[in-house]
Write a protein that holds these residues in place. Structure first.
Motif, PDB file in Angstrom:
ATOM      1  N   ALA A  90      13.472  61.235 -51.321  1.00  0.00           N
ATOM      2  CA  ALA A  90      12.139  61.644 -51.720  1.00  0.00           C
ATOM      3  C   ALA A  90      11.812  62.997 -51.109  1.00  0.00           C
ATOM      4  CB  ALA A  90      11.123  60.605 -51.259  1.00  0.00           C
ATOM      5  N   GLU A  91      11.154  63.838 -51.897  1.00  0.00           N
ATOM      6  CA  GLU A  91      10.772  65.160 -51.423  1.00  0.00           C
ATOM      7  C   GLU A  91       9.649  65.004 -50.400  1.00  0.00           C
ATOM      8  OE1 GLU A  91       9.783  69.458 -53.461  1.00  0.00           O
ATOM      9  OE2 GLU A  91       9.537  67.628 -54.614  1.00  0.00           O
ATOM     10  N   ALA A  92       9.685  65.787 -49.360  1.00  0.00           N
ATOM     11  CA  ALA A  92       8.670  65.711 -48.314  1.00  0.00           C
ATOM     12  C   ALA A  92       7.313  66.109 -48.873  1.00  0.00           C
ATOM     13  CB  ALA A  92       9.052  66.623 -47.156  1.00  0.00           C
ATOM     14  N   MET A  93       6.258  65.509 -48.339  1.00  0.00           N
ATOM     15  CA  MET A  93       4.911  65.796 -48.838  1.00  0.00           C
ATOM     16  C   MET A  93       4.523  67.251 -48.578  1.00  0.00           C
ATOM     17  SD  MET A  93       3.665  63.412 -50.552  1.00  0.00           S
ATOM     18  CE  MET A  93       2.044  64.076 -50.752  1.00  0.00           C
ATOM     19  N   SER A  94       4.980  67.811 -47.476  1.00  0.00           N
ATOM     20  CA  SER A  94       4.663  69.219 -47.217  1.00  0.00           C
ATOM     21  C   SER A  94       5.260  70.108 -48.299  1.00  0.00           C
ATOM     22  CB  SER A  94       5.177  69.636 -45.840  1.00  0.00           C
ATOM     23  OG  SER A  94       6.584  69.495 -45.783  1.00  0.00           O
ATOM     24  N   GLU A  95       6.463  69.776 -48.763  1.00  0.00           N
ATOM     25  CA  GLU A  95       7.092  70.538 -49.851  1.00  0.00           C
ATOM     26  C   GLU A  95       6.281  70.409 -51.141  1.00  0.00           C
ATOM     27  OE1 GLU A  95       9.962  72.368 -49.948  1.00  0.00           O
ATOM     28  OE2 GLU A  95      10.165  72.205 -47.774  1.00  0.00           O
ATOM     29  N   ILE A  96       5.781  69.223 -51.402  1.00  0.00           N
ATOM     30  CA  ILE A  96       4.991  68.990 -52.619  1.00  0.00           C
ATOM     31  C   ILE A  96       3.692  69.781 -52.562  1.00  0.00           C
ATOM     32  CG2 ILE A  96       3.724  67.246 -53.929  1.00  0.00           C
ATOM     33  CD1 ILE A  96       5.947  65.272 -53.106  1.00  0.00           C
ATOM     34  N   PHE A  97       3.008  69.778 -51.399  1.00  0.00           N
ATOM     35  CA  PHE A  97       1.771  70.544 -51.260  1.00  0.00           C
ATOM     36  C   PHE A  97       2.033  72.042 -51.408  1.00  0.00           C
ATOM     37  CE2 PHE A  97      -0.161  66.749 -49.314  1.00  0.00           C
ATOM     38  CZ  PHE A  97      -1.395  66.790 -49.946  1.00  0.00           C
ATOM     39  N   ILE A  98       3.102  72.543 -50.812  1.00  0.00           N
ATOM     40  CA  ILE A  98       3.432  73.967 -50.925  1.00  0.00           C
ATOM     41  C   ILE A  98       3.756  74.321 -52.371  1.00  0.00           C
ATOM     42  CG2 ILE A  98       5.166  75.702 -50.313  1.00  0.00           C
ATOM     43  CD1 ILE A  98       5.262  74.353 -47.534  1.00  0.00           C
ATOM     44  N   HIS A  99       4.551  73.484 -53.026  1.00  0.00           N
ATOM     45  CA  HIS A  99       4.919  73.711 -54.423  1.00  0.00           C
ATOM     46  C   HIS A  99       3.664  73.745 -55.310  1.00  0.00           C
ATOM     47  CE1 HIS A  99       7.703  73.683 -57.779  1.00  0.00           C
ATOM     48  NE2 HIS A  99       7.005  72.713 -58.337  1.00  0.00           N
ATOM     49  N   GLN A 100       2.755  72.813 -55.085  1.00  0.00           N
ATOM     50  CA  GLN A 100       1.534  72.752 -55.889  1.00  0.00           C
ATOM     51  C   GLN A 100       0.622  73.940 -55.582  1.00  0.00           C
ATOM     52  OE1 GLN A 100       1.503  70.607 -58.271  1.00  0.00           O
ATOM     53  NE2 GLN A 100      -0.436  71.324 -59.075  1.00  0.00           N
ATOM     54  N   ALA A 101       0.576  74.375 -54.329  1.00  0.00           N
ATOM     55  CA  ALA A 101      -0.238  75.545 -53.974  1.00  0.00           C
ATOM     56  C   ALA A 101       0.289  76.789 -54.675  1.00  0.00           C
ATOM     57  CB  ALA A 101      -0.240  75.741 -52.460  1.00  0.00           C
TER      58      ALA A 101
END
Length: 176
Positions: A90-101
């Motif tokens: 699973a992709e880390a949540m920090s990566e998901i937040f950065i990607h979405q930002a």
């Protein structure tokens, strides 16, 4: 609309197309501004809420990172646990937040860029219309409608062709 500035109406003119236009403009503007946090947070929060709770924390001390070796398997330098174990990491949540930002910033900048582009086209069309009107006035007032006989009709025909040529030339030059 963006300046929240009321302009004065000219005589016998209404500055709005309909009565509730200023209210609608504010609603649309604030709605657009409220969409930014939704763009930024909706996907990461959804992923966080729907992600299965399973332990996936690994330390730097774990050398093989969960790769199980059997007698015939080889370790490639670019291999990951997802390739060997069949279980996706699973992709880390920090990566998901950065990607979405990044996607949110890109979308907002594209919106501003498209608005500026449409304003540029609008200004270009206004300039072209004004130049075309000046050219029309100069050619027909000074030269095209000067004569009242058959020569006037021929002159008007020729001046119209000149006007069309220069109007298209100005348009092509301004666009180029």
């Amino acid at each position: 609309m963006m300046l929240f500035k009321e302009s004065e109406a000219p005589d016998k003119c209404d500055i709005y197309m309909f009565d509730f236009q200023p209210t609608l403009q504010y609603i649309l503007l604030f709605g657009a501004l409220l969409c930014i946090p939704v763009l930024l947070l909706a996907k990461p929060i959804y992923i966080k809420c729907t992600r299965r709770s399973r332990p996936h924390v690994r330390s730097n001390d774990d050398v093989n990172q969960g790769i199980k070796l059997d007698e015939h398997s080889e370790i490639h330098p670019n291999s990951t646990p997802a390739h060997h174990g069949g279980e996706e990491e699973a992709e880390a949540m920090s990566e998901i937040f950065i990607h979405q930002a990044i996607h949110t910033v890109e979308y907002v900048l594209n919106t501003v860029s498209h608005t500026a582009s449409y304003l540029r086209l609008w200004a270009l069309s206004l300039a072209h219309a004004q130049l075309s009107e000046v050219l029309w006035t100069m050619l027909f007032s000074l030269l095209g409608l000067k004569y009242s006989s058959y020569l006037g009709a021929v002159t008007a025909f020729i001046m119209f062709a000149v006007w069309v040529f220069f109007t298209i030339a100005i348009l092509v030059t301004m666009e180029g």
